[in-house]
Design an enzyme around this catalytic site. Structure first.
Site, mmCIF file in Angstrom:
data_model
loop_
_atom_site.group_PDB
_atom_site.id
_atom_site.type_symbol
_atom_site.label_atom_id
_atom_site.label_comp_id
_atom_site.label_asym_id
_atom_site.label_seq_id
_atom_site.Cartn_x
_atom_site.Cartn_y
_atom_site.Cartn_z
ATOM 1 N N HIS A 65 0.826 -1.206 0.000
ATOM 2 C CA HIS A 65 0.000 0.000 0.000
ATOM 3 C C HIS A 65 0.861 1.256 0.000
ATOM 4 O O HIS A 65 0.541 2.238 -0.658
ATOM 5 C CB HIS A 65 -0.962 -0.011 1.187
ATOM 6 C CG HIS A 65 -2.122 -0.924 0.977
ATOM 7 N ND1 HIS A 65 -3.383 -0.657 1.441
ATOM 8 C CD2 HIS A 65 -2.213 -2.112 0.337
ATOM 9 C CE1 HIS A 65 -4.206 -1.642 1.093
ATOM 10 N NE2 HIS A 65 -3.516 -2.535 0.434
ATOM 11 N N ASP A 66 1.976 1.219 0.730
ATOM 12 C CA ASP A 66 2.862 2.382 0.726
ATOM 13 C C ASP A 66 3.323 2.683 -0.698
ATOM 14 O O ASP A 66 3.235 3.816 -1.165
ATOM 15 C CB ASP A 66 4.077 2.127 1.632
ATOM 16 C CG ASP A 66 4.984 3.350 1.708
ATOM 17 O OD1 ASP A 66 4.451 4.483 1.678
ATOM 18 O OD2 ASP A 66 6.205 3.194 1.790
ATOM 19 N N THR A 194 -1.015 -15.693 -0.197
ATOM 20 C CA THR A 194 -0.697 -17.003 0.360
ATOM 21 C C THR A 194 -0.502 -16.922 1.874
ATOM 22 O O THR A 194 -0.392 -17.936 2.555
ATOM 23 C CB THR A 194 0.572 -17.594 -0.304
ATOM 24 O OG1 THR A 194 0.841 -18.877 0.257
ATOM 25 C CG2 THR A 194 1.790 -16.716 -0.066
ATOM 26 N N THR A 249 -2.393 -23.538 3.934
ATOM 27 C CA THR A 249 -1.116 -23.278 4.629
ATOM 28 C C THR A 249 -1.038 -21.779 4.951
ATOM 29 O O THR A 249 -0.262 -21.037 4.349
ATOM 30 C CB THR A 249 0.097 -23.678 3.750
ATOM 31 O OG1 THR A 249 -0.017 -23.004 2.467
ATOM 32 C CG2 THR A 249 0.155 -25.174 3.503
#
Ligand code: HEM
Ligand SMILES: *[C@@H]1O[C@H](CO)[C@@H](O)[C@H](O)[C@H]1NC(C)=O
Ligand SMILES: *[C@@H]1O[C@H](CO)[C@@H](O)[C@H](O)[C@H]1NC(C)=O
Ligand SMILES: *[C@@H]1O[C@H](CO)[C@@H](O)[C@H](O)[C@H]1NC(C)=O
EC number: 1.11.1.7
Length: 330
Positions: A65-66, A194, A249
């Site tokens: 986001h930065d 992930t 996972t």
């Protein structure tokens, strides 16, 4: 004569002004001025990740986001004040996690004790992200250093620059293309899902009152959909309810995100679209089949992300504290 030379002079001027920022970043930027900077970041993120395992995902999202808003210049770390509503308090609530802000503040504090006023918050965020990604199993990549921290942090600049799960794939592609990413790089970066969580409201329309034919999105695995409905049953009264992005996972950086997609286990509508849309599907399938390829492409795309909108020289400063400009701006 001078007319003949003019085009050459223009070419030279043009090539000087268009030197990409990354060419003046360097992997050894602090080797003389703060030789232990990288080690300090590594020590701080390691102990933080062990005590708060959500730090890695939170920091990766914070860095993303930065870089998307004003470039990788730590603009996302600025706190709002009465004069300025900062990025981190944008209306489309980013719900950026406190652990990620905290780990950067800790690393900055430790580095300031050793080499005051030397290492930028944007470099610390870039290093912390890389170290955390590799700590949870992801690829290692080089982080070029020498970014300055930016002078601008405005909530109003977030909306147009950060992707939302309600966007169609064309919108997502347009947004990432505007930042210089190919479709393949966009798919590779999305593999960041992930790890980490999403709040129920980000996917609620897929599991409650989906359409007049089906209460849930029929592309969701039915048992997964039921599990999500149970987990999010009271999400309107409990807005903090959240679910793992990668059910299989959740804390490991691997290619399971892509393997989940064809099984109907993608959480956000945009995740599902990665496998549905013919422009992105080939890459999502390739990464599902080969983690090595994913890791290579993710690493390269992260390096590219980390060069977005980098500020140097008088275009930025090394902040004393990451949450405030050195001279309070209105
Ligand atoms: C393709 C467009 C994308 C969309 C629409 C999207 C949207 C979202 C949303 C809605 C969340 C849940 C936030 C919450 O409920 O707190 C999330 C989480 C996350 N996103 Fe994305 N994202 C996108 C791409 C990316 C990229 C490119 C990265 C990094 C390279 C990234 C990294 C993350 C991470 C690590 C989390 C988990 C955060 C945590 O656990 O605190 N996302 N994303
Ligand atoms: C945004 O989220 C934070 C906590 O993550 C919360 O304190 C704040 O009130 C939220 N802001 C809006 C506008 O929803
Ligand atoms: C779904 O629809 C029912 C009945 O129409 C309503 O009571 C419920 O609040 C809706 N749920 C959501 C999440 O919109
Ligand atoms: C996966 O990709 C790597 C490099 O991109 C290649 O060397 C390797 O053979 C591939 N593995 C499989 C199982 O296809």
């Amino acid at each position: 004569m001078s007319l003949l030379l003019l085009p050459f002079i223009l070419v030279i001027i043009f090539s000087l002004t268009s030197v990409p920022a990354e060419s003046s970043l360097s992997t050894t930027y602090y080797s003389k001025t703060c030789p232990r900077a990288q080690q300090i970041v590594l020590d701080i993120i390691t102990s933080k990740q062990i005590t708060s395992p959500t730090t890695a995902a939170g920091t990766l999202r914070l860095f993303f986001h930065d870089c998307m808003v004003e470039g990788c210049d730590a603009s996302v770390l600025i706190s709002s004040n009465i004069f300025n509503k900062a990025e981190r308090d944008a209306d489309i609530n980013l719900s950026l996690p406190g652990d990620a802000f905290d780990v950067i503040v800790r690393a900055k504090t430790a580095i300031e004790l050793e080499c005051p006023g030397t290492v930028s918050c944007s470099d610390i965020l870039a290093l912390a992200t890389r170290d955390l990604v590799s700590m949870v199993g992801g690829p290692f990549y080089q982080v070029w250093l020498g970014r300055k921290d930016g002078y601008v942090s405005k909530a109003s600049r977030v909306e147009l620059n950060v992707p939302k799960p309600t966007m169609g794939m064309s919108e997502i592609i347009t947004l990432f293309t505007s930042k210089g990413f190919t479709i393949q790089e966009t798919v590779a970066l999305s593999g960041a899902h992930t790890i980490g969580f999403s709040h129920c409201k980000e996917f609620a329309t897929r599991i409650f009152n989906f359409s007049k034919y089906s209460s849930v999105d029929p592309t969701l695995n039915p048992r997964f959909a039921q599990g999500l409905k149970n987990a999010c049953a009271n999400f309107q009264s409990k807005p903090t309810m959240s679910v793992f992005n990668d059910l299989m996972t959740p804390n490991k950086f691997d290619n399971m995100y892509y393997q989940n997609l064809p099984r109907g286990l993608g959480l956000l509508a945009t995740d599902r679209a990665m496998i549905e849309d013919s422009r992105t599907r080939p890459f999502a399938m390739m990464y599902a089949n080969n983690q090595t390829t994913f890791f290579e492409d993710f690493a390269r795309a992260m390096e590219k992300l980390s060069f977005l909108g980098v500020k140097q020289g008088r275009w930025g400063e090394v902040r004393h504290r990451c949450d405030a400009f050195n001279n309070i701006k209105t």
